[in-house]
Write an enzyme that holds these catalytic residues in place. Structure first.
Site, PDB file in Angstrom:
ATOM      1  N   HIS A 124       0.852  -1.194   0.000  1.00 40.69           N
ATOM      2  CA  HIS A 124       0.000   0.000   0.000  1.00 40.69           C
ATOM      3  C   HIS A 124       0.893   1.250   0.000  1.00 40.69           C
ATOM      4  O   HIS A 124       1.877   1.323   0.761  1.00 40.69           O
ATOM      5  CB  HIS A 124      -0.912  -0.005   1.232  1.00 40.69           C
ATOM      6  CG  HIS A 124      -2.008   1.006   1.143  1.00 40.69           C
ATOM      7  ND1 HIS A 124      -1.778   2.348   1.348  1.00 40.69           N
ATOM      8  CD2 HIS A 124      -3.319   0.892   0.841  1.00 40.69           C
ATOM      9  CE1 HIS A 124      -2.917   3.008   1.182  1.00 40.69           C
ATOM     10  NE2 HIS A 124      -3.863   2.142   0.868  1.00 40.69           N
ATOM     11  N   GLU A 126       0.629   4.075   1.318  1.00 39.28           N
ATOM     12  CA  GLU A 126       0.810   4.713   2.632  1.00 39.28           C
ATOM     13  C   GLU A 126       1.934   4.006   3.411  1.00 39.28           C
ATOM     14  O   GLU A 126       2.780   4.661   4.028  1.00 39.28           O
ATOM     15  CB  GLU A 126      -0.502   4.646   3.430  1.00 39.28           C
ATOM     16  CG  GLU A 126      -0.375   5.320   4.792  1.00 39.28           C
ATOM     17  CD  GLU A 126      -1.585   5.069   5.684  1.00 39.28           C
ATOM     18  OE1 GLU A 126      -2.732   5.139   5.204  1.00 39.28           O
ATOM     19  OE2 GLU A 126      -1.370   4.796   6.882  1.00 39.28           O
ATOM     20  N   THR A 164      -3.243   3.556   8.582  1.00 42.34           N
ATOM     21  CA  THR A 164      -4.438   4.223   9.129  1.00 42.34           C
ATOM     22  C   THR A 164      -5.746   3.470   8.869  1.00 42.34           C
ATOM     23  O   THR A 164      -6.702   3.633   9.621  1.00 42.34           O
ATOM     24  CB  THR A 164      -4.590   5.644   8.532  1.00 42.34           C
ATOM     25  OG1 THR A 164      -4.555   5.550   7.116  1.00 42.34           O
ATOM     26  CG2 THR A 164      -3.523   6.572   9.027  1.00 42.34           C
ATOM     27  N   SER A 220     -11.294   0.175  -5.554  1.00 46.78           N
ATOM     28  CA  SER A 220     -11.114   0.817  -4.253  1.00 46.78           C
ATOM     29  C   SER A 220     -11.467  -0.193  -3.165  1.00 46.78           C
ATOM     30  O   SER A 220     -12.607  -0.666  -3.080  1.00 46.78           O
ATOM     31  CB  SER A 220     -12.017   2.055  -4.182  1.00 46.78           C
ATOM     32  OG  SER A 220     -12.434   2.285  -2.871  1.00 46.78           O
ATOM     33  N   SER A 221     -10.482  -0.561  -2.346  1.00 41.98           N
ATOM     34  CA  SER A 221     -10.734  -1.630  -1.375  1.00 41.98           C
ATOM     35  C   SER A 221     -11.752  -1.204  -0.320  1.00 41.98           C
ATOM     36  O   SER A 221     -12.571  -2.015   0.112  1.00 41.98           O
ATOM     37  CB  SER A 221      -9.445  -2.116  -0.739  1.00 41.98           C
ATOM     38  OG  SER A 221      -8.815  -1.064  -0.098  1.00 41.98           O
ATOM     39  N   ASN A 222     -11.751   0.074   0.073  1.00 37.77           N
ATOM     40  CA  ASN A 222     -12.726   0.457   1.105  1.00 37.77           C
ATOM     41  C   ASN A 222     -14.145   0.441   0.526  1.00 37.77           C
ATOM     42  O   ASN A 222     -15.101   0.134   1.231  1.00 37.77           O
ATOM     43  CB  ASN A 222     -12.341   1.776   1.769  1.00 37.77           C
ATOM     44  CG  ASN A 222     -12.616   2.979   0.911  1.00 37.77           C
ATOM     45  OD1 ASN A 222     -13.746   3.453   0.853  1.00 37.77           O
ATOM     46  ND2 ASN A 222     -11.608   3.474   0.206  1.00 37.77           N
TER      47      ASN A 222
HETATM   48 FE1  F3S Z   1      -6.619  10.703   6.602  1.00 37.54          FE
HETATM   49 FE2  F3S Z   1      -8.130   8.981   7.818  1.00 37.54          FE
HETATM   50 FE3  F3S Z   1      -8.773   9.814   5.449  1.00 37.54          FE
HETATM   51  S1  F3S Z   1      -5.932   8.986   7.734  1.00 37.54           S
HETATM   52  S2  F3S Z   1      -6.877  10.286   4.446  1.00 37.54           S
HETATM   53  S3  F3S Z   1      -8.702  11.052   7.314  1.00 37.54           S
HETATM   54  S4  F3S Z   1      -8.985   7.735   6.188  1.00 37.54           S
END
Ligand code: F3S
Length: 279
Positions: A124, A126, A164, A220-222
């Site tokens: 990922h 991130e 996150t 998009s996984s979410n």
């Molecule tokens: Fe930030 Fe949480 Fe969105 S880390 S990008 S507010 S999912």
């Protein structure tokens, strides 16, 4: 036919902020602005920015010096900032502040001699970015099984952070196992609640309506996770835009629920609402 929208749907705080910052910059520098990686996982939104002049590249080497570079909300490694400085590239940093906080935890603890553990997916963006704040030395754990194959030394110090968007139960299970194996370990629960809140809202709404529409990218996984949740309760239509909705599909329902993935822009959600309400 009535549409009810989930309490939390679409862009999270970080993505909304990033997209707004990027739009403002694209408007100002439409001739010489680049995004390092697709600005968002939504091809309709990416096209809108590209029509305005934004160019998407995968490597910073492809950005000419003295141009502008947008860093997306996922964040990037420390090395990217150094390269940008050396190439005299102006950085438009839209990294989500919650991700930025992880970068600093990782950098500071690494500098104090801690070994970094990231709970997340090594592929990922991130996580790739986070790993770039400890010289790419992080141990990355995706699931409980990974704990059997990684080498940990109980005489070392460890600092744990989380991607996150990972699941809280997974985080808790891994933390429990690591606490049993290691003596000197700091845990930082850096999970952002935005994903969980959106999933809970989708579940709640699925229980009130006749069917659900989930708007978001196929990759998009979410979004796919939201589809999975809604399907447990009611018939669910997963779409990227309202072009994929057929009147035939919806005509037997009177109350329709709607939610959207974290990378779905408001204007796409609105188009779907208008379309359904017009039926
Ligand atoms: Fe930030 Fe949480 Fe969105 S880390 S990008 S507010 S999912």
């Amino acid at each position: 036919m009535k549409v009810k929208i989930a309490k939390n749907a679409g862009f999270c705080f970080g993505v909304k902020r990033a997209m707004k910052m990027a739009w403002d910059e694209v408007e100002q520098h439409s001739d010489n602005i680049y995004a390092l990686g697709p600005i968002i996982h939504n091809k309709q939104a990416v096209s809108k920015y590209e029509e305005k002049g934004l160019k998407t590249v995968e490597e910073i080497e492809n950005i000419p010096s003295q141009n502008h570079m947008i860093i997306r909300s996922h964040g990037v490694s420390e090395e990217i900032y150094t390269t940008a400085k050396n190439k005299d590239i102006n950085v438009v940093d839209t990294t989500c502040p919650f991700v930025k906080k992880i970068h600093y935890i990782v950098r500071d603890n690494y500098n104090q001699g801690y070994n970094i553990i990231v709970i997340g997916d090594k592929n990922h963006p991130e996580v790739i970015g986070i790993n770039g704040w400890c010289n790419n030395s992080a141990i990355i754990i995706k699931n409980i099984e990974d704990l059997n194959s990684i080498e940990l030394d109980s005489s070392y110090k460890y600092c744990v952070v989380a991607q996150t968007t990972i699941n809280l139960d997974l985080y808790k299970n891994i933390v429990e196992q690591l606490s049993l194996k290691l003596n000197d370990i700091i845990f930082n629960n850096t999970i952002c609640s935005a994903t969980k809140v959106r999933q809970e809202a989708a579940k709640e709404l699925s229980n009130e309506v006749d069917c659900m529409i989930v708007v978001g990218g196929k990759h998009s996984s979410n979004t796919q996770k939201l589809v999975q949740i809604c399907k447990e309760y009611v018939p669910t239509f997963a779409i990227e835009t309202c072009d994929e909705l057929a009147i035939e599909d919806l005509k037997s329902y009177s109350l329709i629920g709607l939610t959207a993935g974290a990378s779905t822009p408001d204007w796409i959600i609105k188009e779907v609402i208008d379309f359904v309400e017009s039926l």
